[in-house]
Write an enzyme that holds these catalytic residues in place. Structure first.
Site, short mmCIF file in Angstrom:
data_model
loop_
_atom_site.label_atom_id
_atom_site.label_comp_id
_atom_site.label_asym_id
_atom_site.label_seq_id
_atom_site.Cartn_x
_atom_site.Cartn_y
_atom_site.Cartn_z
N TYR A 63 0.82 -1.31 0.00
CA TYR A 63 -0.16 -0.02 -0.17
C TYR A 63 0.85 1.28 -0.06
O TYR A 63 1.61 1.33 0.88
CB TYR A 63 -0.93 0.13 1.34
N GLY A 70 -5.94 5.29 0.33
CA GLY A 70 -7.30 5.27 0.54
C GLY A 70 -8.14 4.45 -0.47
O GLY A 70 -7.78 3.24 -0.78
#
Length: 519
Positions: A63, A70
């Site tokens: 990530y 998000g």
């Protein structure tokens, strides 16, 4: 800082901090302007974390390294776009509004973020550590606004403004002026960082702004507590109160440490007072035979319940300080880079609930401290209640002069605002970010509002303290009060004169407020 950073102590010597940065060491940098130095051990640890992430992420989905952010994390980012992704994140989230956060709190935020980065769980390049250290040591504080953070993926918006400065953009406060970062870096010979892997996300995903504001808030809250205790002692002297409500025997039958400590401090402050009375010398003599007692049997609660009121304030400040210390020594970004176990863990260490709740607690007890001051002020100003002083402690001509009448309105209004502001932010979660952030902490808002409540408290205590010294003058007690009260009296009288004729009051209030904040 982390394992081996160094902080200069007050004597100018270098202290090595091992594994844990104490609150007092943190405060020495923020409030005493001590310099910090990063050791080779910290830099090795940071570089090891960076090198591991650089290698580990090549064939894995990480990530914020090769994904969007998000709710956009489902989109893969091309290798050639990874660096630009970080710049896009920083620039797009530099969207704060409102008043600038005070430089001390911003400096505290940088130190909190630096300490997190130095732990070696963030995968950032060592150049970031170097530049953040320079910002602290050279008192270059980024322009960060109060409004913008919801405290869930940390202080995303506020920390974006810090990241913006670190890449050489945005604005800073430098030598009392707000200036473009580029100009200041040129003056100081500093180079912006070059984003490598995840410097943007690592900087922004954390609780450091709310924590930095929190450290400043706790520092000021402790000052307020000390002043409130001293002023409360002085009022007890003015009215010649009995000493049993602050006695060891009475307070130690309750098991709360805060109450006991406040009572002990009061006894110390009043030890050499010539005005505090003993009950056995008056109401216990057996000579009080009248139907309506001329001696006051018990004082109003705002005078005799000081240990019970300020005790919880002290315990809350102490507990808030302990949580802050844990937070700025924590890895609070996402994901966490675990070199030892050769793994990258995704989670939510950036969530600000701990700080949000503690800031709510802090503003509640400071609002209560302010309410105590307002009630004590009212006691002094209301001649029908105290039965000792002229209305509004008016040392001039009654009816013609006004004494402290005007400033009471200000104290009452300011106290009312703090009562309203003390409602919790912690339970005001609003989902956002396409409902990715479906429950948030509002920790930054809580910290900012707590700082406003603290500011209000200084204003009310300033008005109360001016009234106290006026009352001491009216009663002719300056040579009979305790040495602690006498010093407080002398310090205020060095700032403002005794006044009988009506004066423009706001300069007096401001001067005394500044004295309370700075001493």
């Amino acid at each position: 800082m982390g394992a081996k950073a160094k902080v200069m102590n007050k004597q100018g010597l270098m202290n090595t901090i091992k594994e844990y940065l104490s609150l007092s060491e943190f405060e020495s940098v923020i409030f005493d302007n001590q310099k910090i130095e990063i050791s080779d051990a910290v830099l090795r640890r940071v570089k090891r974390s960076f090198n591991f992430l650089n290698e580990f992420s090549k064939n894995k989905v990480i990530y914020g390294v090769n994904t969007g952010f998000g709710p956009m994390a489902q989109y893969r980012i091309k290798d050639e776009d990874r660096i630009q992704l970080q710049y896009n994140l920083i620039r797009s989230h530099s969207s704060g509004t409102g008043k600038p956060i005070e430089p001390q709190a911003v400096k505290a935020a940088i130190l909190a973020r630096l300490n997190t980065m130095a732990l070696g769980y963030s995968g950032v390049h060592p150049s970031l550590i170097h530049l953040m250290t320079e910002l602290i040591n050279r008192d270059i504080t980024p322009l960060i606004f109060e409004h913008g953070g919801v405290g869930a993926s940390g202080d995303l918006v506020q920390l974006a403004h810090l990241a913006l400065v670190l890449i050489g953009e945005g604005e800073v406060f430098y030598k009392g002026e707000r200036r473009p970062t580029k100009e200041v870096f040129e003056i100081e010979g500093l180079e912006p960082i070059q984003v490598e892997i995840r410097e943007g996300l690592a900087l922004m995903n954390g609780t450091s702004v709310m924590t930095g504001i929190g450290v400043v808030n706790v520092h000021k809250a402790n000052k307020l507590l000390d002043w409130s205790l001293k002023i409360s002692c002085a009022i007890n002297e003015i009215v010649r109160a009995y000493d049993d409500h602050l006695s060891f025997e009475l307070n130690n039958v309750k098991l709360h440490d805060g109450q006991r400590q406040v009572a002990e401090k009061m006894r110390g402050n009043l030890a050499d007072s010539q005005l505090i009375r003993k009950r056995e010398d008056h109401l216990y003599t057996g000579e009080n035979t009248e139907d309506v007692f001329s001696e006051k049997v018990q004082e109003y609660y705002s005078l005799r319940c000081i240990p019970q009121i300020l005790g919880p304030v002290k315990e809350t400040i102490d507990s808030v300080a302990a949580i802050l210390e844990k937070e700025f020594n924590s890895a609070n970004d996402n994901p966490i880079i675990d070199v030892e176990n050769r793994h990258v863990f995704h989670g939510g260490n950036f969530h600000g609930d701990y700080i949000s709740l503690e800031m709510d607690k802090l503003k509640i007890v400071i609002a209560k401290l302010t309410m105590l001051a307002e009630r004590q002020l009212n006691y002094l100003l209301n001649a029908k209640i105290n039965e000792l002083l002229p209305p509004f402690v008016n040392l001039g001509t009654l009816g013609f002069n006004f004494g402290m009448q005007g400033v009471q309105f200000t104290a009452t209004s300011t106290t009312a605002e703090s009562q309203m502001l003390s409602n919790p932010m912690y339970v005001h979660s609003i989902p956002n970010n396409n409902d990715n952030q479906d429950i948030v902490s509002m920790g930054t808002n809580s910290a900012v509002i707590a700082s406003k409540v603290i500011e209000n408290a200084f204003e009310v205590l300033a008005i109360e303290l001016i009234t106290v010294v006026q009352a001491i003058d009216y009663m002719g007690q300056k040579d009979s009060v305790s040495s602690v009260t006498k010093k407080m009296y002398d310090d205020i009288r060095a700032i403002i004169p005794t006044f009988k004729q009506d004066q423009v009051m706001y300069p007096f209030v401001q001067k005394v407020k500044e004295h309370l904040i700075n001493n």
